[in-house]
Design an enzyme around this catalytic site. Structure first.
Site, mmCIF file in Angstrom:
data_model
loop_
_atom_site.group_PDB
_atom_site.id
_atom_site.type_symbol
_atom_site.label_atom_id
_atom_site.label_comp_id
_atom_site.label_asym_id
_atom_site.label_seq_id
_atom_site.Cartn_x
_atom_site.Cartn_y
_atom_site.Cartn_z
ATOM 1 N N CYS A 190 -23.051 -16.737 -25.596
ATOM 2 C CA CYS A 190 -24.151 -16.002 -24.986
ATOM 3 C C CYS A 190 -23.563 -15.038 -23.966
ATOM 4 O O CYS A 190 -22.453 -15.239 -23.474
ATOM 5 C CB CYS A 190 -25.156 -16.944 -24.342
ATOM 6 S SG CYS A 190 -24.480 -17.967 -23.000
ATOM 7 N N HIS B 114 -14.904 -22.116 -17.796
ATOM 8 C CA HIS B 114 -15.279 -20.854 -18.446
ATOM 9 C C HIS B 114 -14.722 -19.679 -17.650
ATOM 10 O O HIS B 114 -15.394 -19.130 -16.773
ATOM 11 C CB HIS B 114 -16.815 -20.806 -18.517
ATOM 12 C CG HIS B 114 -17.414 -19.562 -19.077
ATOM 13 N ND1 HIS B 114 -16.735 -18.660 -19.867
ATOM 14 C CD2 HIS B 114 -18.687 -19.062 -18.951
ATOM 15 C CE1 HIS B 114 -17.550 -17.677 -20.209
ATOM 16 N NE2 HIS B 114 -18.725 -17.887 -19.653
ATOM 17 N N CYS C 41 -19.677 -12.411 -20.564
ATOM 18 C CA CYS C 41 -19.021 -13.620 -21.067
ATOM 19 C C CYS C 41 -18.440 -13.457 -22.463
ATOM 20 O O CYS C 41 -17.627 -14.280 -22.892
ATOM 21 C CB CYS C 41 -19.996 -14.792 -21.065
ATOM 22 S SG CYS C 41 -20.562 -15.253 -19.414
#
Length: 411
Positions: free
Chosen positions: A397, A367, A92
């Site tokens: 994160c 996302h 991510c």
């Protein structure tokens, strides 16, 4: 001390990541990123032949997102053949890492002009399409550290921190409401550009498709917990469930309370973003006016089962490198992978919530894994200029127990 200077940042809208249903699901991921490259040229009027490298984050390197997507996107964009490109995967944090690598390259003097960004077409290349899960199916590693899916980690984090469903839903509602205000007021307009279907030439999406402005606390409360069945799945070597495996590492949790839902977790979407980063020498030689400089950046690793707690130490590391304190940051962009991640980071660093995700976050907007970090850097930059503020910190994160942070300072 040398810095990387941001000349501009652009992004696509986020399209719903549903095959055949999201507005961007008909667009090849190479084309999504290629259109961001073309937009950078259109807006900043630089010669792409001068770009030393293009660095793109992408998490699922498979199928249409395999074969060094970044280089093929450069070719798709029609940029000169001398422009090199590479694709990276820090889960991510990939998009932020791409921008940070661009900044490192120009700050070191090795390069003068670099594009950092990312892309993810989650409708065309679903999560996990590259195989191997989070640990590459390494059974020897699994004997020592059995990593669990992020949804289990998120519920474990909420349990350990004592966060209740109502708190998570309240943050989710805030995200939706702020995103709706931001869209209505045109706060995303500077970076956002409409995506064009390359076959027909027709515009397919000019706004973020995922937000639900009609969200209420009542509608959020009706959503079922998303990871109950996953937690009960027997997958361990001795028939242990994923919940039991997580509790083996954190027995103090007692029982994992499954409190994350589709409403208080990040949305699955398609999208791409790109950030143009230049060296100080390049800026001065061309008489350019950069929008911001990247003052500091950092990555850290943390415990990989809980996995989601690294934004706080990554931010602390970046702040230390910059000689700054938490209170020196005007705006925080903390990726809303799950509501508990933001709440834990806010608590750990004692951040004023009024400075966090002031235009909503990934719970409302979505996302697009490999692109999100670059998108957040652009969002933070736009908001700094709109609000007249000076500094922003972007942090995410990362799967496997990592975190990344980037500090921006308006010039």
């Amino acid at each position: 001390m040398s810095f990387g200077y941001i000349l501009d940042a652009v992004r696509t809208p986020r399209g719903r990541g549903r095959a055949g249903k999201g507005a961007l699901s008909g667009i090849h991921p190479q084309e999504l990123f290629a259109q961001t490259l073309r937009q950078l040229v259109a807006r900043s009027a630089f010669d792409p032949a001068e770009v030393d490298d293009v660095v793109a984050g992408c998490v699922s390197h498979a199928g249409e997102q395999g074969a060094n997507l970044a280089r093929n996107a450069v070719l798709t964009a029609g940029w000169p053949l001398n422009v090199s490109a590479t694709t990276l995967n820090r889960f991510c944090g990939s998009g932020a890492q791409a921008v940070n690598f661009a900044a490192m390259g120009v700050a070191s003097g090795a390069q003068q002009l670099v594009v950092g960004g990312g892309v993810e077409s989650m409708s065309r290349v679903p999560m996990g399409a590259d195989g191997g899960g989070i640990d590459g199916d390494n059974l020897r590693l699994r004997e020592r550290i059995f990593q669990v899916p992020q949804g289990i980690s998120a519920d474990l984090l909420a349990t350990l921190e004592g966060f209740h469903r109502e708190e998570l839903d309240a943050w989710a509602l805030r995200s939706q409401q702020l995103a709706a205000v931001a869209a209505a007021q045109g706060r995303f307009a500077r970076s956002l550009f409409p995506v064009i279907d390359p076959a027909s030439g027709q515009m397919v999406l000019d706004r973020d498709e995922y937000p639900r402005a009609d969200t209420t606390s009542e509608s959020l409360a009706k959503l079922p917990a998303a990871f109950v069945a996953m937690g009960a799945a027997s997958i361990g070597p001795n028939g242990e469930t994923l919940d039991e495996i997580a509790l083996r590492a954190y027995p103090q949790a007692g029982t994992i309370r499954h409190v994350h839902t589709a409403g208080n977790s990040s949305g699955i979407v398609d999208g791409a973003a790109a950030v143009l980063v230049a060296s100080e020498a390049f800026v001065k030689s061309r008489g350019l006016k950069p929008r911001a400089r990247i003052r500091a950046m950092a990555t850290v690793g943390t415990e990989p089962v809980l996995m989601l707690t690294a934004p706080a130490p990554a931010s602390e590391k970046a702040l230390k490198l910059a000689g700054m304190q938490v209170g020196d940051i005007d705006l925080w962009e903390i990726n809303e992978a799950f509501a508990a991640v933001v709440l834990q980071t806010m608590r750990k660093l004692a951040i004023d919530p009024e400075r966090i995700n002031v235009n909503g976050g990934a719970i409302a907007l979505g996302h697009p894994l490999g692109a999100t970090g670059a998108m957040l850097i652009g969002t933070a930059l736009d908001e700094l200029e709109r609000s007249g503020k000076a500094t922003a910190l972007v942090t995410l994160c990362i799967g496997g127990g990592q975190g990344i942070a980037t500090i921006l300072e308006r010039v």
